[in-house]
Design a protein around this motif. Structure first.
Motif, PDB file in Angstrom:
ATOM      1  N   VAL A 182      -5.051   7.218  19.209  1.00  0.00           N
ATOM      2  CA  VAL A 182      -5.245   6.463  20.449  1.00  0.00           C
ATOM      3  C   VAL A 182      -4.081   6.710  21.402  1.00  0.00           C
ATOM      4  O   VAL A 182      -4.270   6.920  22.614  1.00  0.00           O
ATOM      5  N   GLY A 183      -2.861   6.727  20.873  1.00  0.00           N
ATOM      6  CA  GLY A 183      -1.692   6.994  21.704  1.00  0.00           C
ATOM      7  C   GLY A 183      -1.733   8.377  22.325  1.00  0.00           C
ATOM      8  O   GLY A 183      -1.383   8.558  23.501  1.00  0.00           O
ATOM      9  N   GLU A 184      -2.172   9.360  21.545  1.00  0.00           N
ATOM     10  CA  GLU A 184      -2.278  10.725  22.071  1.00  0.00           C
ATOM     11  C   GLU A 184      -3.329  10.800  23.193  1.00  0.00           C
ATOM     12  O   GLU A 184      -3.115  11.450  24.227  1.00  0.00           O
ATOM     13  N   ILE A 185      -4.460  10.113  22.989  1.00  0.00           N
ATOM     14  CA  ILE A 185      -5.514  10.114  24.003  1.00  0.00           C
ATOM     15  C   ILE A 185      -5.026   9.452  25.291  1.00  0.00           C
ATOM     16  O   ILE A 185      -5.232   9.976  26.399  1.00  0.00           O
ATOM     17  N   LEU A 186      -4.339   8.303  25.169  1.00  0.00           N
ATOM     18  CA  LEU A 186      -3.870   7.591  26.357  1.00  0.00           C
ATOM     19  C   LEU A 186      -2.830   8.400  27.123  1.00  0.00           C
ATOM     20  O   LEU A 186      -2.897   8.508  28.361  1.00  0.00           O
ATOM     21  N   SER A 187      -1.852   8.976  26.406  1.00  0.00           N
ATOM     22  CA  SER A 187      -0.811   9.745  27.091  1.00  0.00           C
ATOM     23  C   SER A 187      -1.379  11.006  27.734  1.00  0.00           C
ATOM     24  O   SER A 187      -1.015  11.367  28.870  1.00  0.00           O
ATOM     25  N   GLU A 188      -2.305  11.673  27.034  1.00  0.00           N
ATOM     26  CA  GLU A 188      -2.900  12.881  27.592  1.00  0.00           C
ATOM     27  C   GLU A 188      -3.807  12.548  28.771  1.00  0.00           C
ATOM     28  O   GLU A 188      -3.859  13.302  29.765  1.00  0.00           O
ATOM     29  N   THR A 189      -4.521  11.416  28.696  1.00  0.00           N
ATOM     30  CA  THR A 189      -5.370  11.002  29.807  1.00  0.00           C
ATOM     31  C   THR A 189      -4.536  10.702  31.044  1.00  0.00           C
ATOM     32  O   THR A 189      -4.870  11.128  32.156  1.00  0.00           O
ATOM     33  N   LYS A 190      -3.441   9.971  30.862  1.00  0.00           N
ATOM     34  CA  LYS A 190      -2.567   9.648  31.995  1.00  0.00           C
ATOM     35  C   LYS A 190      -2.005  10.919  32.628  1.00  0.00           C
ATOM     36  O   LYS A 190      -2.026  11.080  33.861  1.00  0.00           O
ATOM     37  N   ALA A 191      -1.517  11.844  31.802  1.00  0.00           N
ATOM     38  CA  ALA A 191      -0.945  13.090  32.327  1.00  0.00           C
ATOM     39  C   ALA A 191      -2.004  13.929  33.040  1.00  0.00           C
ATOM     40  O   ALA A 191      -1.748  14.511  34.099  1.00  0.00           O
ATOM     41  N   ALA A 192      -3.209  13.984  32.459  1.00  0.00           N
ATOM     42  CA  ALA A 192      -4.271  14.791  33.056  1.00  0.00           C
ATOM     43  C   ALA A 192      -4.701  14.234  34.401  1.00  0.00           C
ATOM     44  O   ALA A 192      -4.871  14.980  35.374  1.00  0.00           O
ATOM     45  N   ILE A 193      -4.876  12.904  34.494  1.00  0.00           N
ATOM     46  CA  ILE A 193      -5.313  12.293  35.753  1.00  0.00           C
ATOM     47  C   ILE A 193      -4.230  12.434  36.821  1.00  0.00           C
ATOM     48  O   ILE A 193      -4.519  12.749  37.980  1.00  0.00           O
ATOM     49  N   GLN A 194      -2.966  12.207  36.430  1.00  0.00           N
ATOM     50  CA  GLN A 194      -1.876  12.334  37.401  1.00  0.00           C
ATOM     51  C   GLN A 194      -1.785  13.752  37.949  1.00  0.00           C
ATOM     52  O   GLN A 194      -1.701  13.968  39.167  1.00  0.00           O
ATOM     53  N   SER A 195      -1.791  14.739  37.057  1.00  0.00           N
ATOM     54  CA  SER A 195      -1.685  16.126  37.513  1.00  0.00           C
ATOM     55  C   SER A 195      -2.913  16.526  38.320  1.00  0.00           C
ATOM     56  O   SER A 195      -2.809  17.273  39.306  1.00  0.00           O
ATOM     57  N   TYR A 196      -4.063  16.011  37.930  1.00  0.00           N
ATOM     58  CA  TYR A 196      -5.300  16.343  38.646  1.00  0.00           C
ATOM     59  C   TYR A 196      -5.273  15.791  40.071  1.00  0.00           C
ATOM     60  O   TYR A 196      -5.555  16.519  41.031  1.00  0.00           O
ATOM     61  N   ILE A 197      -4.908  14.522  40.233  1.00  0.00           N
ATOM     62  CA  ILE A 197      -4.930  13.903  41.559  1.00  0.00           C
ATOM     63  C   ILE A 197      -3.845  14.491  42.456  1.00  0.00           C
ATOM     64  O   ILE A 197      -4.096  14.828  43.623  1.00  0.00           O
ATOM     65  N   VAL A 198      -2.614  14.629  41.928  1.00  0.00           N
ATOM     66  CA  VAL A 198      -1.532  15.204  42.734  1.00  0.00           C
ATOM     67  C   VAL A 198      -1.872  16.636  43.133  1.00  0.00           C
ATOM     68  O   VAL A 198      -1.667  17.053  44.289  1.00  0.00           O
ATOM     69  N   MET A 312     -19.656  10.569  43.412  1.00  0.00           N
ATOM     70  CA  MET A 312     -19.387  12.003  43.477  1.00  0.00           C
ATOM     71  C   MET A 312     -17.896  12.284  43.294  1.00  0.00           C
ATOM     72  O   MET A 312     -17.503  13.240  42.623  1.00  0.00           O
ATOM     73  N   PHE A 313     -17.043  11.449  43.894  1.00  0.00           N
ATOM     74  CA  PHE A 313     -15.598  11.655  43.783  1.00  0.00           C
ATOM     75  C   PHE A 313     -15.053  11.188  42.430  1.00  0.00           C
ATOM     76  O   PHE A 313     -14.060  11.734  41.947  1.00  0.00           O
ATOM     77  N   LEU A 314     -15.689  10.191  41.826  1.00  0.00           N
ATOM     78  CA  LEU A 314     -15.204   9.668  40.546  1.00  0.00           C
ATOM     79  C   LEU A 314     -15.713  10.468  39.346  1.00  0.00           C
ATOM     80  O   LEU A 314     -15.172  10.338  38.249  1.00  0.00           O
ATOM     81  N   SER A 315     -16.734  11.284  39.550  1.00  0.00           N
ATOM     82  CA  SER A 315     -17.397  11.928  38.416  1.00  0.00           C
ATOM     83  C   SER A 315     -16.493  12.901  37.671  1.00  0.00           C
ATOM     84  O   SER A 315     -16.483  12.923  36.431  1.00  0.00           O
ATOM     85  N   ILE A 316     -15.707  13.715  38.393  1.00  0.00           N
ATOM     86  CA  ILE A 316     -14.874  14.713  37.734  1.00  0.00           C
ATOM     87  C   ILE A 316     -13.744  14.071  36.913  1.00  0.00           C
ATOM     88  O   ILE A 316     -13.547  14.433  35.745  1.00  0.00           O
ATOM     89  N   PRO A 317     -12.953  13.108  37.471  1.00  0.00           N
ATOM     90  CA  PRO A 317     -11.968  12.438  36.608  1.00  0.00           C
ATOM     91  C   PRO A 317     -12.602  11.742  35.414  1.00  0.00           C
ATOM     92  O   PRO A 317     -12.026  11.742  34.308  1.00  0.00           O
ATOM     93  N   PHE A 318     -13.789  11.166  35.597  1.00  0.00           N
ATOM     94  CA  PHE A 318     -14.469  10.477  34.495  1.00  0.00           C
ATOM     95  C   PHE A 318     -14.825  11.455  33.383  1.00  0.00           C
ATOM     96  O   PHE A 318     -14.577  11.182  32.207  1.00  0.00           O
ATOM     97  N   ILE A 319     -15.390  12.598  33.746  1.00  0.00           N
ATOM     98  CA  ILE A 319     -15.786  13.569  32.724  1.00  0.00           C
ATOM     99  C   ILE A 319     -14.563  14.210  32.080  1.00  0.00           C
ATOM    100  O   ILE A 319     -14.596  14.610  30.911  1.00  0.00           O
ATOM    101  N   ALA A 320     -13.439  14.293  32.834  1.00  0.00           N
ATOM    102  CA  ALA A 320     -12.198  14.812  32.260  1.00  0.00           C
ATOM    103  C   ALA A 320     -11.671  13.883  31.166  1.00  0.00           C
ATOM    104  O   ALA A 320     -11.229  14.340  30.102  1.00  0.00           O
ATOM    105  N   VAL A 321     -11.740  12.576  31.416  1.00  0.00           N
ATOM    106  CA  VAL A 321     -11.318  11.599  30.400  1.00  0.00           C
ATOM    107  C   VAL A 321     -12.227  11.694  29.172  1.00  0.00           C
ATOM    108  O   VAL A 321     -11.758  11.648  28.025  1.00  0.00           O
ATOM    109  N   LEU A 322     -13.536  11.837  29.396  1.00  0.00           N
ATOM    110  CA  LEU A 322     -14.463  11.972  28.276  1.00  0.00           C
ATOM    111  C   LEU A 322     -14.142  13.207  27.436  1.00  0.00           C
ATOM    112  O   LEU A 322     -14.192  13.154  26.206  1.00  0.00           O
ATOM    113  N   LYS A 323     -13.775  14.301  28.095  1.00  0.00           N
ATOM    114  CA  LYS A 323     -13.458  15.522  27.356  1.00  0.00           C
ATOM    115  C   LYS A 323     -12.226  15.329  26.482  1.00  0.00           C
ATOM    116  O   LYS A 323     -12.170  15.816  25.342  1.00  0.00           O
ATOM    117  N   ILE A 324     -11.225  14.628  27.009  1.00  0.00           N
ATOM    118  CA  ILE A 324     -10.027  14.354  26.208  1.00  0.00           C
ATOM    119  C   ILE A 324     -10.392  13.554  24.957  1.00  0.00           C
ATOM    120  O   ILE A 324      -9.919  13.837  23.853  1.00  0.00           O
TER     121      ILE A 324
END
Length: 364
Positions: A182-198, A312-324
């Motif tokens: 769970v910790g790995e998923i949360l940390s990787e999700t946070k890093a992925a979303i941050q890098s994706y949005i920035v 439409m804008f939320l779909s890509i971050p959502f599917i990225a979290v699902l993939k993680i």
């Protein structure tokens, strides 16, 4: 002992679960959409808030980080509004050119398909009557936007304030043996979303400059406004790029004679798209999660069907979290591979055939 259920039992249960999930997402749209945007903003502002928290109280650091974000958004809105004001300078000339083009199209339809002008007018009237419901939805959408403007800051503040409480809940709701995962998923999700949005913000800024520069060189009216809108639309994978090209082409058609400018616009935007897809996205949008083109298009369309433009804008971050999540759970790894962009050279059927061949040779 693990009990395995046959496919004809699992498939209806999975399908029923998906139907219930989609129904709940649709019913709770007005609550979940601002909450989803607030979660993304909270994750994006978290590093700034943590840095301010070293010298300031937690609540003050959260408020300051949110104020900085609001000032940036207000600056962007002021810039766009000033450009929109210039858009109405030549409205009358564009109306006249649009009427001329409409008359040419009517003559072409009558000559090619035998549809009389009166019949065309009747068809347009019928279409206008059918769009009344859509206009009502648009007005409801405006009211929804006004409510979101107030809800998103409140949600963002509370999510950042209760971050530790939410994280502790996610850790404690699972058994101790799964807490590391769970910790790995949360940390990787946070890093992925941050890098994706920035990365998207930087990419969008560069594309906006390139679009505006190309349109200014070609002499298209309202070049900066159309260039910025095109860059924002470019956030929607594949679909947004097509709409972004159509806007300057339409503007050039209404304000210039001939088709040379339109062809040059298509060529310039094609070059910008090539630079964006092959240079900017791989190097700047450094997301740890890569979603393949097929899934991107399908998920954007599904997001639009479920939650409209916000979906439409939320779909890509959502599917990225699902993939993680899928990549971290053993039974769901095939789904994670399906969402990903790593294409295998051979499918499993070919690999099995190749493994059988040596055995046949030995027998001969």
């Amino acid at each position: 002992m693990i009990k395995r259920y046959p496919f004809y039992i699992k498939a209806p249960v999975i399908l029923l679960g998906l139907v219930i999930t989609v129904f709940m997402l649709s019913v709770l749209r007005d609550i979940l959409v601002p909450l989803a945007f607030a979660s993304l903003i909270a994750i994006l502002l978290n590093p700034l808030s943590n840095r301010l928290e070293r010298k300031l109280p937690k609540i003050v650091s959260i408020i300051l980080s949110m104020l900085i974000a609001i000032l940036v958004v207000m600056g962007l809105m002021y810039f766009l509004s000033s450009q929109i004001a210039h858009f109405f300078d030549n409205v009358e000339a564009m109306k006249q050119k649009f009427s001329e083009l409409l008359h040419i199209i009517q003559q072409w339809l009558e000559k090619t398909f035998g549809i009389s002008s009166s019949k065309q007018v009747q068809m347009l009237n019928d279409a206008a009557k059918g769009s009344k419901a859509m206009i009502g939805q648009t007005l409801n959408g405006v009211l929804g936007i006004l409510s979101v403007v107030f809800l998103i800051p409140v949600y963002t503040f509370l999510i950042m304030l209760y971050k530790a409480l939410i994280l502790n809940f996610l850790y404690e709701v699972f058994s101790e043996e799964n807490q590391k995962k769970v910790g790995e998923i949360l940390s990787e999700t946070k890093a992925a979303i941050q890098s994706y949005i920035v990365g998207l913000l930087i990419e969008t800024s560069i594309v906006a400059v390139l679009n505006s520069a190309a349109l200014l060189i070609l002499g298209v009216q309202n070049a900066i406004l159309i260039g910025v809108i095109g860059a924002i639309l470019n956030l929607l994978p594949y679909i947004g790029g097509i709409i972004a090209i159509a806007l300057p082409v339409l503007m050039a058609t209404l304000t210039t004679d001939g088709f040379t400018t339109q062809l040059l616009i298509i060529g310039a935007y094609a070059l910008i798209q090539f630079i964006d897809n092959n240079i900017l996205v791989p190097r700047i949008v450094s997301s740890k999660v890569q979603i393949n083109a097929l899934i991107s298009i399908v998920i954007v369309l599904l997001g639009a069907a479920l939650w409209g433009v916000p979906g439409m804008f939320l779909s890509i971050p959502f599917i990225a979290v699902l993939k993680i999540i899928f990549d971290r759970i053993e039974g769901l790894k095939p789904w994670g591979k399906l969402l990903g962009d790593n294409i295998p050279t051979e499918h499993m059927g070919q690999l099995k055939k190749l493994r059988r061949k040596p055995a046949k040779v030995v027998e001969e």
